[in-house]
Design a protein around this motif. Structure first.
Motif, short mmCIF file in Angstrom:
data_model
loop_
_atom_site.label_atom_id
_atom_site.label_comp_id
_atom_site.label_asym_id
_atom_site.label_seq_id
_atom_site.Cartn_x
_atom_site.Cartn_y
_atom_site.Cartn_z
N UNK A 1 5.71 0.66 6.34
CA UNK A 1 6.45 0.86 5.21
C UNK A 1 5.48 1.75 4.09
N UNK A 2 4.43 1.60 4.04
CA UNK A 2 3.56 2.25 2.93
C UNK A 2 3.42 4.14 4.07
N UNK A 3 3.19 4.50 5.53
CA UNK A 3 4.03 5.55 6.13
C UNK A 3 5.30 6.14 5.68
N UNK B 1 0.70 -0.99 0.01
CA UNK B 1 0.24 -0.09 0.02
C UNK B 1 1.25 1.24 0.12
N UNK B 2 1.18 1.85 -1.18
CA UNK B 2 2.50 3.07 -1.31
C UNK B 2 1.28 3.86 -1.25
N UNK B 3 1.02 5.29 -0.23
CA UNK B 3 0.08 6.39 -0.55
C UNK B 3 1.29 7.51 -1.38
N UNK B 4 2.02 7.12 -1.65
CA UNK B 4 2.44 7.99 -2.86
C UNK B 4 1.42 9.05 -3.39
N UNK C 1 0.52 10.43 13.83
CA UNK C 1 -0.42 11.03 13.25
C UNK C 1 -1.21 11.91 13.25
N UNK C 2 -2.49 11.52 14.39
CA UNK C 2 -3.34 12.18 14.97
C UNK C 2 -2.85 13.38 15.91
#
Length: 269
Positions: free
Chosen positions: A163-165, A1-4, A98-99
């Motif tokens: 990893x996604x983060x 899940x890459x949130x790029x 993050x919050x």
């Protein structure tokens, strides 16, 4: 899940947004779910080749563990460190951070990976109620049903989520390194469950497949619920952490105070 989102820092070329990648995540979720259903069908039908593989792997590793105490101790240590409680605690810490910096949709997405994964895991365990391997002289034990492996599932979800983060914040070599560490950690945790004789190999495979379904499914659900919010939160994290990261990496270079981009203050962000 890459949130790029946005451009790559080396090539400067625009990368696809999360919205563009949404069909890909849906394919991952449904594909993993279909493979999981096929695996479950083979288990329920007691398919002979799969049963032979399960018993051969688990039996051979259990015999090896009985005769090598150092190996057994290392497997028990790794399985404890990679346990669901520790894995979900890591996601909880990431979600809390993050919050705190205002990336609340991304925080919810991170927390959802842990919570949805836990709920799906237990729902499937109770529904299938598969017996664990049984030994007259076990080196480890676990009380709940066998399928799927909660350790393998939690490790895969946590590794992929972290990893996604990190993905948008690092360059290509670091991405490869992070992805490799995440995959190897998940594989190692799954291996310990087989080596300790508390899971069949198909339990571990089922955990990985179900993890992929949860990762893809929650990403699609969050993006459909709040379109674009995950991408905005990725930009928010990049903006609010960049000055500190730059000051550490190049402390001799002064950085002027810059106002936050307007999109970070919009009501729907």
């Amino acid at each position: 899940m890459h949130l790029t989102t946005g451009g790559d820092r080396r090539s400067g070329e625009a990368q696809p947004t999360l919205r563009v990648r949404l069909p890909r995540y849906a394919v991952v979720a449904f594909g993993a779910l279909a493979l999981f259903g096929l695996l479950l069908g083979l288990i329920e039908a007691d398919w002979v080749p799969l049963a032979r593989l399960d018993h051969a792997w688990t039996g051979g590793l259990h015999r090896f563990a009985r005769g090598h105490t150092a190996f057994t101790a290392s497997m028990q240590t790794i399985t404890t460190l990679g346990g669901p409680v520790i894995m979900r605690s890591l996601l909880g810490l990431a979600a809390g951070w993050l919050w705190a910096i205002g990336a609340r949709t991304l925080a919810g997405w991170t927390a959802a990976q842990a919570l949805v994964g836990w709920g799906v895991q237990w729902a499937v365990k109770l529904a299938v109620d598969r017996p664990r391997p049984s030994w007259p002289d076990p080196v480890a034990s676990a009380p709940d049903p066998s399928f799927p492996s909660g350790h393998a599932m939690a490790a895969a979800i946590t590794g992929a989520t972290l990893v996604a983060l990190v993905w948008p914040r690092v360059d290509r070599p670091a991405r490869i390194a992070c992805s490799t560490v995440g995959v190897l950690a998940s594989v190692l945790v799954g291996f310990t469950r087989i080596a300790l004789g508390v899971h069949w190999p198909s339990d571990v495979l089922g955990g990985w497949l179900l993890a992929a379904a949860v990762l893809g499914g929650t990403t699609v659900a969050v993006e459909l619920w709040r379109p674009g919010a995950l991408s905005r939160d990725v930009r928010r994290v990049n903006w609010r952490t960049r000055p500190r990261v730059q000051s550490v990496l190049a402390s001799a270079v002064p950085f002027p105070e810059l106002p936050e981009p307007e999109y970070l203050d919009s009501p729907d962000s």
